[in-house]
Design an enzyme around this catalytic site. Structure first.
Site, PDB file in Angstrom:
ATOM      1  N   TYR A  97      -6.102  -6.941  -2.304  1.00  0.00           N
ATOM      2  CA  TYR A  97      -6.121  -5.795  -3.222  1.00  0.00           C
ATOM      3  C   TYR A  97      -5.431  -6.105  -4.544  1.00  0.00           C
ATOM      4  O   TYR A  97      -4.667  -7.062  -4.643  1.00  0.00           O
ATOM      5  CB  TYR A  97      -5.516  -4.546  -2.573  1.00  0.00           C
ATOM      6  CG  TYR A  97      -4.121  -4.659  -1.973  1.00  0.00           C
ATOM      7  CD1 TYR A  97      -3.948  -4.979  -0.636  1.00  0.00           C
ATOM      8  CD2 TYR A  97      -2.982  -4.380  -2.728  1.00  0.00           C
ATOM      9  CE1 TYR A  97      -2.678  -5.027  -0.060  1.00  0.00           C
ATOM     10  CE2 TYR A  97      -1.704  -4.412  -2.158  1.00  0.00           C
ATOM     11  CZ  TYR A  97      -1.568  -4.749  -0.818  1.00  0.00           C
ATOM     12  OH  TYR A  97      -0.310  -4.802  -0.252  1.00  0.00           O
ATOM     13  N   HIS A 134       0.856  -1.182   0.000  1.00  0.00           N
ATOM     14  CA  HIS A 134       0.000   0.000   0.000  1.00  0.00           C
ATOM     15  C   HIS A 134       0.889   1.227   0.000  1.00  0.00           C
ATOM     16  O   HIS A 134       1.828   1.309   0.804  1.00  0.00           O
ATOM     17  CB  HIS A 134      -0.800   0.055   1.316  1.00  0.00           C
ATOM     18  CG  HIS A 134      -2.027  -0.767   1.321  1.00  0.00           C
ATOM     19  ND1 HIS A 134      -3.274  -0.228   1.220  1.00  0.00           N
ATOM     20  CD2 HIS A 134      -2.208  -2.095   1.432  1.00  0.00           C
ATOM     21  CE1 HIS A 134      -4.190  -1.187   1.264  1.00  0.00           C
ATOM     22  NE2 HIS A 134      -3.567  -2.342   1.405  1.00  0.00           N
TER      23      HIS A 134
HETATM   24  C1  LIG Z   1       3.903  -9.063   5.411  1.00  0.00           C
HETATM   25  C2  LIG Z   1       4.325  -7.622   5.297  1.00  0.00           C
HETATM   26  C3  LIG Z   1       3.504  -6.707   4.618  1.00  0.00           C
HETATM   27  C4  LIG Z   1       3.864  -5.341   4.547  1.00  0.00           C
HETATM   28  N1  LIG Z   1       3.054  -4.458   3.873  1.00  0.00           N
HETATM   29  C5  LIG Z   1       3.388  -3.133   3.854  1.00  0.00           C
HETATM   30  C6  LIG Z   1       2.561  -2.159   3.190  1.00  0.00           C
HETATM   31  O1  LIG Z   1       1.518  -2.474   2.601  1.00  0.00           O
HETATM   32  N2  LIG Z   1       2.943  -0.838   3.222  1.00  0.00           N
HETATM   33  C7  LIG Z   1       4.095  -0.440   3.841  1.00  0.00           C
HETATM   34  O2  LIG Z   1       4.403   0.778   3.838  1.00  0.00           O
HETATM   35  N3  LIG Z   1       4.896  -1.336   4.469  1.00  0.00           N
HETATM   36  C8  LIG Z   1       4.586  -2.656   4.487  1.00  0.00           C
HETATM   37  N4  LIG Z   1       5.401  -3.560   5.094  1.00  0.00           N
HETATM   38  C9  LIG Z   1       6.607  -3.059   5.815  1.00  0.00           C
HETATM   39  C10 LIG Z   1       7.763  -2.774   4.891  1.00  0.00           C
HETATM   40  O3  LIG Z   1       8.041  -3.885   4.057  1.00  0.00           O
HETATM   41  C11 LIG Z   1       9.014  -2.448   5.709  1.00  0.00           C
HETATM   42  O4  LIG Z   1       8.670  -1.615   6.787  1.00  0.00           O
HETATM   43  C12 LIG Z   1      10.036  -1.744   4.814  1.00  0.00           C
HETATM   44  O5  LIG Z   1      10.512  -2.623   3.817  1.00  0.00           O
HETATM   45  C13 LIG Z   1      11.190  -1.181   5.638  1.00  0.00           C
HETATM   46  O6  LIG Z   1      12.065  -0.478   4.787  1.00  0.00           O
HETATM   47  P1  LIG Z   1      13.620  -0.360   5.153  1.00  0.00           P
HETATM   48  O7  LIG Z   1      14.235   0.417   4.056  1.00  0.00           O
HETATM   49  O8  LIG Z   1      13.784   0.075   6.541  1.00  0.00           O
HETATM   50  O9  LIG Z   1      14.138  -1.875   5.115  1.00  0.00           O
HETATM   51  P2  LIG Z   1      14.141  -2.899   3.907  1.00  0.00           P
HETATM   52  O10 LIG Z   1      13.223  -2.466   2.827  1.00  0.00           O
HETATM   53  O11 LIG Z   1      13.944  -4.239   4.537  1.00  0.00           O
HETATM   54  O12 LIG Z   1      15.606  -2.799   3.323  1.00  0.00           O
HETATM   55  C14 LIG Z   1      16.756  -3.197   4.054  1.00  0.00           C
HETATM   56  C15 LIG Z   1      17.851  -3.483   3.038  1.00  0.00           C
HETATM   57  O13 LIG Z   1      19.095  -3.637   3.727  1.00  0.00           O
HETATM   58  C16 LIG Z   1      19.788  -4.752   3.220  1.00  0.00           C
HETATM   59  N5  LIG Z   1      20.693  -5.242   4.277  1.00  0.00           N
HETATM   60  C17 LIG Z   1      20.344  -5.853   5.437  1.00  0.00           C
HETATM   61  N6  LIG Z   1      21.448  -6.136   6.174  1.00  0.00           N
HETATM   62  C18 LIG Z   1      22.509  -5.670   5.456  1.00  0.00           C
HETATM   63  C19 LIG Z   1      23.921  -5.659   5.695  1.00  0.00           C
HETATM   64  N7  LIG Z   1      24.470  -6.212   6.814  1.00  0.00           N
HETATM   65  N8  LIG Z   1      24.737  -5.101   4.765  1.00  0.00           N
HETATM   66  C20 LIG Z   1      24.211  -4.540   3.623  1.00  0.00           C
HETATM   67  N9  LIG Z   1      22.878  -4.538   3.328  1.00  0.00           N
HETATM   68  C21 LIG Z   1      22.033  -5.087   4.254  1.00  0.00           C
HETATM   69  C22 LIG Z   1      18.680  -5.727   2.861  1.00  0.00           C
HETATM   70  O14 LIG Z   1      19.103  -6.729   1.933  1.00  0.00           O
HETATM   71  C23 LIG Z   1      17.624  -4.785   2.280  1.00  0.00           C
HETATM   72  O15 LIG Z   1      17.810  -4.563   0.896  1.00  0.00           O
HETATM   73  C24 LIG Z   1       5.082  -4.915   5.151  1.00  0.00           C
HETATM   74  C25 LIG Z   1       5.909  -5.845   5.800  1.00  0.00           C
HETATM   75  C26 LIG Z   1       5.555  -7.185   5.863  1.00  0.00           C
HETATM   76  C27 LIG Z   1       6.463  -8.174   6.564  1.00  0.00           C
END
Ligand SMILES: Cc1cc2nc3c(=O)[nH]c(=O)nc-3n(C[C@H](O)[C@H](O)[C@H](O)COP(=O)(O)OP(=O)(O)OC[C@H]3O[C@@H](n4cnc5c(N)ncnc54)[C@H](O)[C@@H]3O)c2cc1C
Length: 382
Positions: free
Chosen positions: A215, A49
């Site tokens: 959706y 979403h």
């Molecule tokens: C079932 C489910 C449904 C969801 N639905 C939604 C939704 O509809 N809308 C919404 O807004 N959110 C949703 N979310 C939440 C959303 O997916 C996360 O909150 C979001 O991806 C977080 O973004 P981020 O950039 O913090 O981390 P991430 O997107 O997880 O990115 C972290 C990155 O860091 C990399 N990484 C990790 N460790 C290392 C390391 N040691 N060295 C180098 N790289 C590393 C990973 O490979 C990854 O690419 C959902 C989550 C789940 C589990």
């Protein structure tokens, strides 16, 4: 060091928040290097979403038009009782929400979002297969060490490495995220399996102990997607995601409305995700290191706002860094002062899982109307 392009910025993680902050800093004249652990960015077969508070950031990044072209623009969000199908909330989206909030509400394939976000960063500065394993601060900056034995130097480090963040572990010590006792099943199904049946645009079916959110994720409505929340007291595996069993999935939804039974009847592949969270946490920064997104505040996905919070964080961090390439300490304090309260509130609502269930008690404006670019800034200590 006064030129923005002289500042060595390292971003760990090329997920939602990492790519967003990289592209917004690039727009300001910075030249961040991004280190991502995966050897190849493989789009996840799932939906997401994107509410107006985040689509306005995607617009600033320059990728909103592309997402509007490929994603679905739901006409409404419905909440329905799991068995009778009684509608308990009908929240109008589409043109009405776009006019009200100044930006559209979309539901898209995560792969489409990843392609656009990754495409918005300078490809020469995106380093794949670089898993961060250590960091050391020295007089000349911070040295990042990667699993392949290489190192990199940076003046500031942005930890955008998700729920299992290594940056967080280095700052705060090891601490596993909390398994919430719930599993999320996720699947996308081609609509040509339903003999012309049309599902509503965006519906959450509520049972007292479980739910399923359904959706479309493509503009042509060629795929329907769902994500569930189902109790599972003990997590059965070492890995946090595994291929589930469609029959077991259907068993969890016995007794649900016929519309849900029809949807699940065509599932042949499903992924089971452990739903993880952490309690609100204050140490988002130390010296030249700062974090954003799930590294700081992983939450249950029940509001569909985890990714949105990561992208809002990215935009606020870029806004606070702004034009002051020398005083990152002040920028990080300003960023934290403007993000901790909001993300803790969203974590709280996500944990309770009652967001948008009933018409009478729902007011999503505080989430959707938030404009990270114009929100008046709170000063640290206020
Ligand atoms: C079932 C489910 C449904 C969801 N639905 C939604 C939704 O509809 N809308 C919404 O807004 N959110 C949703 N979310 C939440 C959303 O997916 C996360 O909150 C979001 O991806 C977080 O973004 P981020 O950039 O913090 O981390 P991430 O997107 O997880 O990115 C972290 C990155 O860091 C990399 N990484 C990790 N460790 C290392 C390391 N040691 N060295 C180098 N790289 C590393 C990973 O490979 C990854 O690419 C959902 C989550 C789940 C589990």
């Amino acid at each position: 060091m006064s030129e923005k392009s002289d500042v060595r910025i390292a971003i760990v993680g090329a997920g939602l928040g990492g790519c967003a902050v990289a592209s917004l800093l690039q727009q300001q004249g910075y030249t961040p290097e991004i280190y991502e652990q995966t050897p190849q960015i493989t789009p996840l077969g799932a939906g997401i979403h994107l509410s107006p508070n985040v689509t306005r950031v995607l617009d600033r990044i320059g990728i909103l038009d592309a997402l509007v072209a490929v994603g679905s623009r739901p006409r409404e969000w419905l909440s329905r009782d799991w068995d009778t199908g009684k509608v308990t909330l009908d929240y109008t989206l589409g043109d009405v929400a776009e006019e009200k909030f100044g930006s559209p509400y979309l539901t898209v394939h995560r792969g489409d979002l990843a392609v656009e976000l990754v495409g918005a960063v300078d490809q020469q500065r995106l380093h794949l297969d670089k898993k961060l394993v250590g960091m050391e601060k020295g007089a000349g900056g911070t040295t990042l060490s990667f699993q392949d034995g290489t190192t990199a130097e940076a003046d500031i480090v942005i930890g955008a490495d998700g729920v299992h963040s290594k940056v967080r572990e280095i700052l705060a010590g090891p601490e596993e995220p909390i398994y919430t006792g719930h599993v999320a099943h996720r699947a996308m199904i081609p609509m040509d399996r339903y003999n012309g049946h049309i599902f509503d645009d965006d519906t959450k079916w509520w049972h007292p102990e479980s739910h399923i959110v359904v959706y479309y994720i493509k503009a042509d409505r060629s795929y329907i997607y769902f994500v569930t929340g189902v109790p599972e007291p003990d997590w059965p595996r070492e890995e946090w995601v595994y291929d589930g069993d469609p029959n077991e999935l259907r068993g969890h939804f016995d007794g649900y409305h016929d519309e849900v039974q029809l949807l699940l009847s065509q599932v042949d592949k499903v992924l089971n995700w452990a739903i993880l969270e952490r309690k609100p946490f204050e140490l988002w920064s130390e010296g030249p290191i700062v974090m954003l997104g799930d590294a700081c505040h992983p939450m249950k996905p029940h509001m569909g706002q985890g990714g949105a919070m990561a992208i809002e964080d990215a935009a606020m961090l870029a806004r606070c860094i702004g034009d002051q390439p020398t005083d990152f300490d002040a920028a990080f304090r300003l960023y934290i002062a403007n993000r901790q309260e909001r993300t803790a509130k969203v974590q709280h609502y996500s944990h309770n899982n009652d967001w948008l269930q009933y018409q009478e008690t729902s007011d999503p404006d505080w989430v959707f109307a938030y404009d990270v670019f114009t929100e008046p800034l709170v000063q640290p200590g206020d």
